[in-house]
Design an enzyme around this catalytic site. Sequence first.
Site, short mmCIF file in Angstrom:
data_model
loop_
_atom_site.label_atom_id
_atom_site.label_comp_id
_atom_site.label_asym_id
_atom_site.label_seq_id
_atom_site.Cartn_x
_atom_site.Cartn_y
_atom_site.Cartn_z
N SER A 77 -9.73 38.59 -9.64
CA SER A 77 -9.90 37.35 -8.88
C SER A 77 -11.27 36.74 -9.15
O SER A 77 -11.58 36.41 -10.29
CB SER A 77 -9.69 37.65 -7.39
N ASP A 129 1.28 33.59 -7.62
CA ASP A 129 -0.17 33.55 -7.45
C ASP A 129 -0.66 32.15 -7.83
O ASP A 129 -0.32 31.64 -8.91
CB ASP A 129 -0.83 34.61 -8.35
N HIS A 147 -1.00 37.54 -5.71
CA HIS A 147 -2.45 37.71 -5.82
C HIS A 147 -2.93 38.89 -4.98
O HIS A 147 -2.61 39.00 -3.80
CB HIS A 147 -3.17 36.44 -5.38
#
Length: 403
Positions: A189, A343, A373
């Site tokens: 991320s 995501d 995610h």
Amino acid sequence: IREMAFFYLLPVILLVIFVASFISAIIRTIKTEAVRAPSPLSSPRLSSLSQQGRIFEKMELCSSLAFRRLMLSGRKPGPAPGVRQEDARFGHVPVRLYRPSAPAACPRTAVLLFHGGGWICCSLDTHERICQYIAKESGSLVVSVGYRLAPEHKYPAAYEDCLSATQHFLQHLERFGVDPARVAVCGDSAGGNLAAAVSQSLAGSSDLPRLRAQILIYPGLQALDFNLPSYQQNRGVPLLFRERAVFYSLQYVQGDASNLEEILEGSHVPPDMRLKYGKWVSPDNIPEEFKVRGYKPPKPCEFKPEVFEKVKRISEPTLCPLLAEDTIIQQLPESFILTCEYDVLRDDGLLYKKRLEDNGVPVTWYHLEDGFHGIVNLFDYYASSFPSGKRGLDRVVAFIKGL
């Protein structure tokens, strides 16, 4: 006797009044928060977490961010069998090293890991299980980097810490028994954003060992277009909602979330910037199979110079690596990119994959068709673990073992 009874009962009466007021305040705040009801696709636990944070903030018990950090910190896992770990500092940056307990027959592969958390959350502790697993299963030395968090420390603090830690490590590889030809950076991320930025900054460096690879796990790589297909399709899918992606970016860039709506619609991007980077940040570069769940080209929006002035650093590649020039991209090391179908950041990964491949950089791409995610972080999360998350992490491990 009546006076004595009143004396003893008075604290009880006051306590009852306080509890009643406290409950009343909670009910009023919950009613207010009800209007912020999330998408039907959202996770009840995560929605509850966000609402609880706002409730505590409105009751002036603690800030929403402090509450979120506390809840995400969880319980520190502690040492894992077969892995030795120690805390250290690379200059001013705290790090945690994970080494397999078994002796190595030759210098090890090393992985510098930058944790995710939207630049504002998570820590060395939150990513300890992942680091332990990678170290044990791949036989590599893992260095987890504890960079400074926003909004207390805005951009470029996190990037500078990660770059500084990486440079320090590369200058002292002998001390750690690491093969100079097998050092990789890795992140999930926001950590994937930092790994990509560090990799670009070190590309072509002549005074340090060259990075062997970059490993980007559902990375966020641009802040120009929050209306790409994946942002539309997965806007209400946990663990990262579309609005939260912008919220985190703004906290990192400017230290607050003002102008969030303008950023969502795209009015922060000047026409000349949109024209310049449109060749790289465009839905036209997304394969058609990723648009079948629906995609509606956004309507043109009015450019607002006052908004751009607040976030004008978005054109810097150390903040948005997808915008780096081809001359930099061409020098990048072999890459591993993991994306998830559900995501909002999926298309950031797909666009970067295309840029790397177009510039001759070898890319190993792994797509979790049932992933969302943050799923890799949940590979071993007590009763809420996800087999897909472990499958993705095992692909990362296999890639590292092949370096």
